[in-house]
Design an enzyme around this catalytic site. Structure first.
Site, PDB file in Angstrom:
ATOM      1  N   ASP A 169      35.624  44.178  34.696  1.00 29.29           N
ATOM      2  CA  ASP A 169      36.834  44.269  34.080  1.00 29.29           C
ATOM      3  C   ASP A 169      37.999  44.518  35.291  1.00 29.29           C
ATOM      4  O   ASP A 169      38.813  43.793  35.538  1.00 29.29           O
ATOM      5  CB  ASP A 169      36.894  45.005  33.055  1.00 29.29           C
ATOM      6  CG  ASP A 169      36.450  44.447  31.822  1.00 29.29           C
ATOM      7  OD1 ASP A 169      36.309  45.116  30.781  1.00 29.29           O
ATOM      8  OD2 ASP A 169      36.459  43.120  31.717  1.00 29.29           O
ATOM      9  N   ASP A 210      39.045  49.990  38.182  1.00 30.10           N
ATOM     10  CA  ASP A 210      37.601  50.190  38.342  1.00 30.10           C
ATOM     11  C   ASP A 210      36.744  49.405  39.042  1.00 30.10           C
ATOM     12  O   ASP A 210      37.137  48.113  39.228  1.00 30.10           O
ATOM     13  CB  ASP A 210      36.954  49.888  36.605  1.00 30.10           C
ATOM     14  CG  ASP A 210      37.421  51.169  35.902  1.00 30.10           C
ATOM     15  OD1 ASP A 210      37.496  51.214  34.926  1.00 30.10           O
ATOM     16  OD2 ASP A 210      38.115  52.338  36.434  1.00 30.10           O
ATOM     17  N   GLU A 269      44.595  50.897  36.369  1.00 32.33           N
ATOM     18  CA  GLU A 269      44.032  50.251  35.232  1.00 32.33           C
ATOM     19  C   GLU A 269      43.889  51.287  34.532  1.00 32.33           C
ATOM     20  O   GLU A 269      43.032  52.404  34.567  1.00 32.33           O
ATOM     21  CB  GLU A 269      42.813  49.416  35.649  1.00 32.33           C
ATOM     22  CG  GLU A 269      41.808  49.009  34.513  1.00 32.33           C
ATOM     23  CD  GLU A 269      40.710  48.438  35.087  1.00 32.33           C
ATOM     24  OE1 GLU A 269      40.279  48.873  36.124  1.00 32.33           O
ATOM     25  OE2 GLU A 269      39.943  47.771  33.737  1.00 32.33           O
ATOM     26  N   ASP A 280      34.293  47.892  38.086  1.00 30.53           N
ATOM     27  CA  ASP A 280      33.337  47.028  37.339  1.00 30.53           C
ATOM     28  C   ASP A 280      33.842  45.796  37.224  1.00 30.53           C
ATOM     29  O   ASP A 280      34.934  45.344  37.844  1.00 30.53           O
ATOM     30  CB  ASP A 280      33.086  47.593  35.754  1.00 30.53           C
ATOM     31  CG  ASP A 280      34.458  47.799  35.315  1.00 30.53           C
ATOM     32  OD1 ASP A 280      34.581  48.377  34.175  1.00 30.53           O
ATOM     33  OD2 ASP A 280      35.534  47.289  35.730  1.00 30.53           O
TER      34      ASP A 280
END
Ligand code: 28F
Length: 732
Positions: A507, A503, A430, A505
């Protein structure tokens, strides 16, 4: 002495040899001695009750995981006969439980399958159980027998009266000397028990887990049978047709073949085909599926042509006609032949014609009686065909431009030099910055990097032409090298490890889910072969006196800091006695979990203290908190020791003590690590922790993806509501 010797007559030796054969090569009888084999034992016992239900004598089946880890199956059938077996000179019940394959079909119709994994009989369960107890209610008396590893330990005896009640109860404890698995799992058993209830309409299966703290309980009963199964599978999809039901039977060469089909079209672009023979899930399909598919195609083509809905030039394919189709095919075949890699492909050739004739007759009648539904189905089929044609045209044109074919790989792919796919890995990373670090830090011989810039399309809601219009998807298809759709060829895979690296997180989680949806819906064979992995980058870096360590999850950090914090820290129970090290750690871990649960329920607007006090409070959060406070009472503490602040202070003090001299860095994303760190923690085969993506249950996977990624908002909200609290993120 002479008595013993005469006891060891031919029958007893046959029993001994049978039991020994099963215990020597258990995998030959139940598949494996891991989790699957362990749970297969349950299905063998339940199948006897199902057979008694199919024979029309049993309506209720209870399955209970007992507190000691044993499992009970009980039915209200006729009860295994206890009279002397005509030839074996012992009670029929003993024959059924100790002679291999003695169960067989009781009422002559031989749908019970023999050989292979299916229908090895309850005598195998007996042989592979440390102990088994059987209780039969019949003719007003309660009879009991006990066994150990298949051999009689308590002879048949009457232990009570039961009026006009009848039935069979089997309790068994698998032999842990044979199995690596140690406990029955609620999720595994519910999936199969629910499936059995769908496949045998009218039977009630009540399942209870008295071992786990959660005390699950669920009842499965479906008067609508596989019609309700199709509704269950389509729960998170938008239906565009009613459930269409066919059934019929024909004389086959080995007896009557019964076929039942339920189908429903929804607005998604995927196809779900669940096929069964004698209640056995035929994952590899077979003649019942080919018969169904052939009939569907010929009927749609014929009806479409007769009603001027389809022109010659449309050249529809079977796949086009199955876009958005959910179908359950269930056949009952005497003496079925199972073929294929995992013996789950039905081979009886006559079944193809039998299912085909039942479906084509009844589907044509349905279309003629429901022209509007026929129109909806055919229009969807035409759209699918056009999208497929458009995708093919797009592929052709890009091929001419030389962009998509294997020769010229997408520019942003940083390929590796090794050519043997078994040794190479493709990282889907990503973002450009992480892509840069990964490309710098990687092992150039075996590791390729494909940075993903834009969002990947949600294929759950997009037809093939729009999927291929997404540049990220096209790049991924080209890099992997297997082609797509009709051209798919797994042998052309350029890597045997495809690693999703995003990641930690929200997203990152979203991109990871979109990629998983793409692979599950459009390249399922990559997952089936275990080629797809999830990278697990560390969440924290913990530095102390120039030494640094990487920590994967919040839970791990909690454990590390508790260990450090408890080093020279005295923890007492309510009675003031000092707890020894691992008891103290257990208590502090429990306190960290209570803090996390309380935080979670408070985020949802509840007061934790009220939930704990209110015995009737429902929901996973309340039951989790109650359970945690029950565990707390083992240390003499009560809820108000927490809510009063004393235990919260203890937790804070230990945490603070643990952090002394430490520098804890939380990685917000992959980009915060330099190339060497990223390689060392997440890509280096010696040190990384990668998760392999596997499909444990296709039914649940399909439901999950359509729930989470599909159009229907309400089912998703409900699912998240029920499951969000199970997500454990111990914030420290
Ligand atoms: C918890 C597991 O095993 N239920 C069973 C029956 C009923 C009969 C039966 C079983 C006949 C002689 C082969 C009774 N009355 N639940 C179970 N319920 N086996 S197993 O008969 C065994 C066959 O040996 C039964 C009349 N006919 C059949």
């Amino acid at each position: 002495m002479s008595e013993e010797i005469s006891n060891y007559n031919a029958e007893n030796i046959q029993v001994l040899e049978g039991m020994e054969a099963v215990r020597k090569r258990p995998a030959m009888y139940i598949g494996d001695t891991g989790e699957r084999g362990y749970h297969h034992l349950v299905y063998e016992v339940v199948d006897n009750s199902i057979d008694e239900a199919l024979a029309g004598y049993c309506s209720m089946i209870d399955v209970i995981i007992n507190p000691d880890g044993s499992l009970t199956v009980q039915d209200n059938g006729r009860g295994i006969p206890v009279d002397m077996h005509p030839t074996q000179k012992k009670p029929a019940i003993e024959v059924v439980l100790t002679v291999l394959h003695a169960g067989g079909k009781f009422d002559g119709s031989n749908y019970k399958v023999s050989g292979g994994l299916h229908g090895v009989g309850v005598s195998c369960v007996n042989a592979l159980s440390e102990w088994m107890k059987v209780e039969v209610k019949r003719a007003g008396k309660i009879h009991r027998m006990e066994f150990s590893r298949g051999l009689v330990t308590k002879k048949l005896e009457v232990v009570g009266e039961c009026g006009d009640e009848t039935g069979t109860k089997v309790t068994f404890f698998p032999d842990h000397a044979i199995f690596s698995c140690r406990a029955f799992k609620w999720e595994i058993l519910t999936a199969r028990l629910r499936e059995l209830a769908f496949l045998n309409k009218g039977v009630t299966i009540h399942f209870r887990d008295d071992e786990g703290e959660a005390h699950h309980e669920e009842t499965f009963h479906y008067e609508g049978g596989i019609d309700e199964f199709v509704e269950y599978l389509n729960a998170a999809k938008k239906a565009i047709s009613p459930v269409i039901h066919f059934e019929g039977s024909r004389e086959g060469t080995t007896g009557t073949v019964q076929a039942e089909v339920s189908l429903q079209y929804n607005d998604s672009y995927s196809t779900l085909e669940q096929t069964y023979c004698n209640n056995i899930r035929t994952i590899e399909g077979g003649t019942h599926l080919s018969g169904f598919r052939r009939a569907l195609t010929s009927t749609i083509n014929k009806y479409g042509a007769d009603n001027k809905l389809i022109k010659e030039k449309d050249n529809l394919t079977g796949d086009d006609m199955r876009e958005g189709l959910t179908v359950v095919v269930s056949v009952k075949v005497p003496q079925p032949q199972f073929e294929g890699q995992t013996k789950t492909k039905l081979g009886n050739s006559e079944v193809d014609g039998i299912v085909g004739s039942i479906v084509s007759d009844k589907l044509m009648t349905f279309f003629e009686e429901n022209p509007s539904v026929a129109k909806v189905v055919i229009e969807k089929t035409l759209l699918a065909a056009r999208a497929r044609e458009a995708a093919r045209a797009a592929r052709e044109s890009t091929r001419r431009k030389g962009v998509m074919d294997g020769l010229s790989l997408p520019g942003k792919l940083k390929d590796c030099s090794e050519r043997d796919p078994a040794k190479t890995e493709l990282y889907l990373v990503e973002g450009d910055s992480a892509g840069g670090s990964a490309s710098t830090g990687r092992d150039r011989a075996t590791q390729a990097i494909l940075p993903l810039r834009g969002k990947v399309i949600n294929v759950e809601k997009a037809r093939i032409d729009r999927v291929l219009a997404n540049s990220e998807i096209r790049t991924i298809i080209t890099a992997i090298g297997c082609g797509y759709g009709e051209e798919w060829d797994i042998s052309k895979a350029r890597y045997h490890k495809i690693v999703i690296m995003t990641d930690a997180d929200v997203d990152g989680a979203h991109i990871r889910t979109l990629l998983l949806t793409f692979f599950y819906r459009k390249m399922p064979e990559l997952i089936e072969r275990g080629y797809v992995y999830l990278a697990q980058p560390p969440l924290y870096k913990v530095e102390r006196k120039q030494k640094s360590e990487y920590v994967l999850t919040d839970g791990e950090l909690t454990q590390k800091l508790l260990t450090l914090g408890l080093d020279d820290f005295e923890v007492k129970n309510k009675a003031g006695e000092t707890l020894e090290k691992d008891k103290a750690k257990e208590l502090l871990t429990l306190l960290a979990e209570i803090e996390a649960s309380a935080k979670m329920v408070e985020e949802r607007g509840y007061k934790a203290e009220e939930l704990v006090a209110d015995e009737t409070a429902q929901g996973s959060g309340a039951s989790m908190l109650r359970k945690q406070f029950q565990s707390l009472s083992a240390y003499g503490y009560a809820p108000n020791d927490w809510f009063g602040g004393e235990l919260k202070k203890l937790l804070d003090d230990v945490r603070a003590h643990g952090k002394v001299g430490l520098t804890i860095t939380r990685f917000k994303g992959l980009g915060e690590m330099d190339a060497e760190e990223l390689y060392d923690t997440t890509m280096n085969p010696e040190k990384r922790h990668m998760l392999r993506v596997k499909l444990s249950d296709a039914v649940e996977a399909d439901r999950m993806f359509s729930l989470l990624m599909g159009d229907e908002v309400e089912p998703r909200r409900k699912f998240i509501e029920e499951n969000a609290l199970n997500v454990r993120n111990l914030d420290f």
